[in-house]
Motif scaffolding. Structure first.
Motif, PDB file in Angstrom:
ATOM      1  N   PHE A 125       1.549  -2.518  -3.852  1.00  0.00           N
ATOM      2  CA  PHE A 125       1.736  -1.804  -2.600  1.00  0.00           C
ATOM      3  C   PHE A 125       0.737  -0.655  -2.543  1.00  0.00           C
ATOM      4  N   PRO A 126       0.348  -0.235  -1.336  1.00  0.00           N
ATOM      5  CA  PRO A 126      -0.558   0.909  -1.205  1.00  0.00           C
ATOM      6  C   PRO A 126       0.051   2.164  -1.839  1.00  0.00           C
ATOM      7  N   ASP A 127      -0.815   3.063  -2.272  1.00  0.00           N
ATOM      8  CA  ASP A 127      -0.379   4.287  -2.941  1.00  0.00           C
ATOM      9  C   ASP A 127      -0.131   5.392  -1.912  1.00  0.00           C
ATOM     10  N   ASP A 128       0.914   5.202  -1.091  1.00  0.00           N
ATOM     11  CA  ASP A 128       1.354   6.223  -0.147  1.00  0.00           C
ATOM     12  C   ASP A 128       2.875   6.198  -0.136  1.00  0.00           C
ATOM     13  N   ASP A 129       3.494   7.033   0.678  1.00  0.00           N
ATOM     14  CA  ASP A 129       4.959   7.115   0.686  1.00  0.00           C
ATOM     15  C   ASP A 129       5.616   5.779   1.005  1.00  0.00           C
ATOM     16  N   ASN A 130       5.078   5.057   1.998  1.00  0.00           N
ATOM     17  CA  ASN A 130       5.652   3.761   2.362  1.00  0.00           C
ATOM     18  C   ASN A 130       5.500   2.754   1.225  1.00  0.00           C
ATOM     19  N   GLY A 131       4.337   2.722   0.612  1.00  0.00           N
ATOM     20  CA  GLY A 131       4.112   1.810  -0.500  1.00  0.00           C
ATOM     21  C   GLY A 131       4.999   2.130  -1.692  1.00  0.00           C
ATOM     22  N   LYS A 132       5.173   3.411  -1.966  1.00  0.00           N
ATOM     23  CA  LYS A 132       6.038   3.823  -3.084  1.00  0.00           C
ATOM     24  C   LYS A 132       7.491   3.443  -2.822  1.00  0.00           C
ATOM     25  N   MET A 133       7.918   3.598  -1.572  1.00  0.00           N
ATOM     26  CA  MET A 133       9.286   3.229  -1.220  1.00  0.00           C
ATOM     27  C   MET A 133       9.491   1.725  -1.391  1.00  0.00           C
ATOM     28  N   LEU A 134       8.545   0.928  -0.927  1.00  0.00           N
ATOM     29  CA  LEU A 134       8.648  -0.526  -1.083  1.00  0.00           C
ATOM     30  C   LEU A 134       8.632  -0.934  -2.554  1.00  0.00           C
ATOM     31  N   ALA A 135       7.791  -0.295  -3.339  1.00  0.00           N
ATOM     32  CA  ALA A 135       7.738  -0.594  -4.775  1.00  0.00           C
ATOM     33  C   ALA A 135       9.077  -0.273  -5.437  1.00  0.00           C
ATOM     34  N   ALA A 136       9.675   0.856  -5.070  1.00  0.00           N
ATOM     35  CA  ALA A 136      10.965   1.236  -5.639  1.00  0.00           C
ATOM     36  C   ALA A 136      12.052   0.238  -5.223  1.00  0.00           C
ATOM     37  N   MET A 137      11.989  -0.224  -3.979  1.00  0.00           N
ATOM     38  CA  MET A 137      12.959  -1.210  -3.510  1.00  0.00           C
ATOM     39  C   MET A 137      12.810  -2.516  -4.283  1.00  0.00           C
ATOM     40  N   ALA A 138      11.568  -2.959  -4.471  1.00  0.00           N
ATOM     41  CA  ALA A 138      11.323  -4.194  -5.216  1.00  0.00           C
ATOM     42  C   ALA A 138      11.800  -4.036  -6.656  1.00  0.00           C
ATOM     43  N   GLU A 139      11.529  -2.888  -7.243  1.00  0.00           N
ATOM     44  CA  GLU A 139      11.950  -2.616  -8.617  1.00  0.00           C
ATOM     45  C   GLU A 139      13.473  -2.619  -8.741  1.00  0.00           C
TER      46      GLU A 139
END
Length: 131
Positions: A3-17
Motif C-alpha cells: 500500500f502507498p506510504d500515506d495515512d490511507n495506505g497505512k490504514m489499509l495495511a493495518a486492516m489487512a494485517e
C-alpha cells in the motif's frame, strides 16, 4: 499486499494485517466535521436527498468540539476508490464550511461472530478455568 506510504495506505495495511478481507465490500464510514450545527444539518440534508447510497448520521463530537457527519458507504476498500470518495466528500463538506476528517471501518462486519448472544459478563476467570 503493498500500500502507498500515506495515512490511507497505512490504514489499509493495518486492516489487512488484522485479517480483514479487503476484496469484499465493507461499510466504510467517512467523517465530515463542521463548526456550525446549521451547516452540518444542511450538509446532512443534502446527502440524504442526493443519489449517494449512504447511511448518514449527525452527532456532536465532544472530543473535537465539532459537529460530525458520518457518511457510511458500502464499498470494496480499494486505495484509489477510498481516496476518490474521500476527496469528493471533502469538497462537498467545504461547500458547507466543513472538512473531511478521515475514514474508518467498524471491526465488526457482517458475518463476524464476535457479538454472539453469549453472556460472559458474570464470569470471572480463575486458575481453574479451562477455556
Amino acid at each position: 499486499m503493498q500500500f502507498p506510504d500515506d495515512d490511507n495506505g497505512k490504514m489499509l495495511a493495518a486492516m489487512a494485517e488484522a485479517g480483514i478481507d479487503l476484496s469484499k465490500p465493507l461499510a466504510v464510514d467517512f467523517f465530515l466535521v463542521f463548526d456550525d450545527q446549521r451547516d452540518a444539518e444542511s450538509a446532512l440534508e443534502e446527502i440524504v436527498n442526493s443519489d449517494l447510497e449512504a447511511d448518514s448520521e449527525l452527532n456532536m463530537n465532544d472530543e473535537l468540539a465539532k459537529w460530525e457527519l458520518i457518511v457510511g458507504i458500502e464499498m470494496v476498500p480499494e486505495y484509489e476508490l477510498l481516496v476518490e470518495q474521500e476527496t469528493i466528500l471533502h469538497e462537498f463538506a467545504q461547500e458547507f464550511g466543513g472538512q473531511s476528517d478521515g475514514w474508518g471501518v467498524m471491526q465488526h462486519q457482517e458475518g463476524d461472530d464476535e457479538f454472539a448472544d453469549e453472556d460472559t459478563s458474570q464470569h470471572q476467570c480463575d486458575d481453574q478455568c479451562q477455556h
